[in-house]
Design an enzyme around this catalytic site. Structure first.
Site, PDB file in Angstrom:
ATOM      1  N   HIS A 195       0.864  -1.178   0.000  1.00  0.00           N
ATOM      2  CA  HIS A 195       0.000   0.000   0.000  1.00  0.00           C
ATOM      3  C   HIS A 195       0.897   1.223   0.000  1.00  0.00           C
ATOM      4  CE1 HIS A 195      -3.725   2.284   0.869  1.00  0.00           C
ATOM      5  NE2 HIS A 195      -2.875   3.126   1.449  1.00  0.00           N
ATOM      6  N   CYS A 196       0.816   2.013  -1.059  1.00  0.00           N
ATOM      7  CA  CYS A 196       1.694   3.170  -1.218  1.00  0.00           C
ATOM      8  C   CYS A 196       0.992   4.423  -0.690  1.00  0.00           C
ATOM      9  CB  CYS A 196       2.064   3.358  -2.692  1.00  0.00           C
ATOM     10  SG  CYS A 196       3.168   4.758  -2.975  1.00  0.00           S
ATOM     11  N   VAL A 197       1.600   5.064   0.288  1.00  0.00           N
ATOM     12  CA  VAL A 197       1.000   6.263   0.861  1.00  0.00           C
ATOM     13  C   VAL A 197       1.101   7.445  -0.094  1.00  0.00           C
ATOM     14  CG1 VAL A 197       1.422   5.542   3.242  1.00  0.00           C
ATOM     15  CG2 VAL A 197       3.175   6.861   2.028  1.00  0.00           C
TER      16      VAL A 197
ATOM     17  N   SER B 127      -3.143   4.484  -2.297  1.00  0.00           N
ATOM     18  CA  SER B 127      -3.800   3.315  -2.885  1.00  0.00           C
ATOM     19  C   SER B 127      -2.840   2.138  -2.840  1.00  0.00           C
ATOM     20  CB  SER B 127      -4.224   3.611  -4.323  1.00  0.00           C
ATOM     21  OG  SER B 127      -4.801   2.468  -4.931  1.00  0.00           O
TER      22      SER B 127
END
Length: 408
Positions: free
Chosen positions: A261-263, A267
């Site tokens: 999960h990429c901040v 998303s």
């Protein structure tokens, strides 16, 4: 609703003019502060929720709520950069503390398992503000050609296009229709395997290879148990996952070939958007390095790129040069961080391993550390450099093959 009305979190109709009225939590907090009494547990959280619910702007169909995490980058980033341009020591202090503050906030939100738009807002506003400073402070000096400005602008547009594609569906598995939650008892007394659609299918054999470890919230039952479900059953989404899929605790959904999960895009990175994510990182690196080069060649003429970055005697001779030089260092810090992320991603693709699989392998002590620990090779899907990259470039183009190797 008129443009200044809204429905609050309690379901009641309210008006922007009354945003400072009837705040029981804040009144109670002020009374306790004046009487030197301690606040009850959860009082600050309730006050913050009330303020966040009432922070709105007028709109056609009713007042729109503003996400509080969007505001700090828009306000603080220009202030910090302009203050840093006043003196070399101020710039050193601010540019050193900014990464520390960002990492601290990431740790805080990660520990609380919260989704935030702070990092996405910081990234997008940083791009826009750096481009604005470049056009206003660097281009008017006359050392940057029109074609170079066009090239930089095209790189920025391509990066934003790839970022927009990366923000789309990462490959969420469909939730069972009607919010039905199939129970374990409803499954036949045989092993279950994931299908390419994310719905459950039946397998009469249990000889497939299992994924190393599993995330929290999944069944840990062994595949050899005849009446148990295999470890790809998600107890939160109530569905059976295909191989390499995982449950994101922040999004609350299962994602095909979940990487992480990429901040920065708020998303997940999965099967459907992993290529766009790599493309966005690559365009960002090229555009950022090119912009840094053009700026340094303008304010530190006659010096090489690396020397000018660390030694530019005339950088603080005027405020315009100081601001440009400060923005260069800010871009260099961000570019170094994104470059590290891109390097790890490229190495993982070369060994056909995802961040999630590497993390689980480290937890279960089942992977091999390679290249000084930069990559964790699980040995599960690694088929050689060319095959691994061919597999990555074909993600989402065709349905996954239902081979014995792909069954969890």
């Amino acid at each position: 609703l008129c443009c200044c009305e809204y429905v609050d979190r309690r379901g009641q109709r309210n008006h922007l003019a009354a945003c400072c009225c009837d705040c029981e939590e804040l009144d109670d907090g002020c009374d306790r502060w004046l009487t030197c009494k301690s606040l009850p547990p959860g009082a600050l959280e309730r006050i913050a929720d009330t303020i966040a619910d009432r922070l709105r702007v007028p709109w056609f169909s009713g007042a729109v709520k503003i996400n509080v995490s969007l505001v700090p980058p828009l306000v603080l980033l220009p202030v910090f950069l302009h203050v840093a341009a006043l003196h070399f020591l101020l710039g050193l202090i601010i540019l050193t503390s900014l990464p520390v503050v960002v990492l601290w906030y990431y740790y805080l939100t990660h520990r609380r398992k919260e989704r935030t738009l702070f990092f996405l807002s910081l990234g997008l506003f940083s791009l826009g503000y750096m481009y604005y400073v470049f056009l206003r402070e660097v281009v008017p000096r006359g050392h940057v050609e029109f074609s170079q400005v066009v090239a930089l602008t095209c790189g920025l547009i391509l990066m934003l296009a790839a970022l927009s594609r990366a923000k789309k569906d990462p490959g969420y598995l469909p939730i069972p229709a009607g919010n039905e939650k199939p129970s374990h008892q409803g499954l036949p007394n045989k092993s279950v395997r994931g299908s390419s659609s994310g719905l459950h299918g039946i397998s009469g054999a249990a000889s497939s290879r299992a994924v190393n470890g599993e995330a929290k919230g999944y069944c840990r039952m062994s595949a050899e148990q005849p009446e148990g479900v295999k470890k790809d059953w998600c107890t939160k989404c109530q569905l059976v996952r295909p191989a390499r899929a995982g449950h994101c605790r922040l999004c609350g959904r299962c994602v095909r070939r979940l990487d992480h999960h990429c901040v920065w895009i708020n998303s997940c990175v999965g099967e459907h958007n992993h290529q766009a994510f790599i493309l966005a990182l690559s365009f960002f690196m090229l555009t950022s390095v090119y912009g840094i080069t053009l700026t340094l060649h303008t304010i530190c003429r006659g010096r090489s790129l690396f020397v000018a970055l660390f030694y530019c005697p005339g950088a603080y001779s005027d405020y315009s040069s100081a601001l440009s030089f400060t923005c260069v260092w800010y871009c260099a810090i961000v570019t170094a961080g994104m470059g590290y992320i891109l390097l790890i991603q490229l190495l993982n693709i070369s060994y056909n391993v995802t961040e999630r699989e590497a993390r689980l392998a480290l937890r279960d002590n089942t992977g091999r550390r390679l290249l000084g620990g930069l990559v964790i090779d699980t040995g599960q899907y690694n088929r050689g450099l060319l095959c691994n990259w061919g597999h990555f470039l074909s993600l989402g183009s065709s349905p996954p093959q239902r081979s014995a190797e792909d069954i969890v």
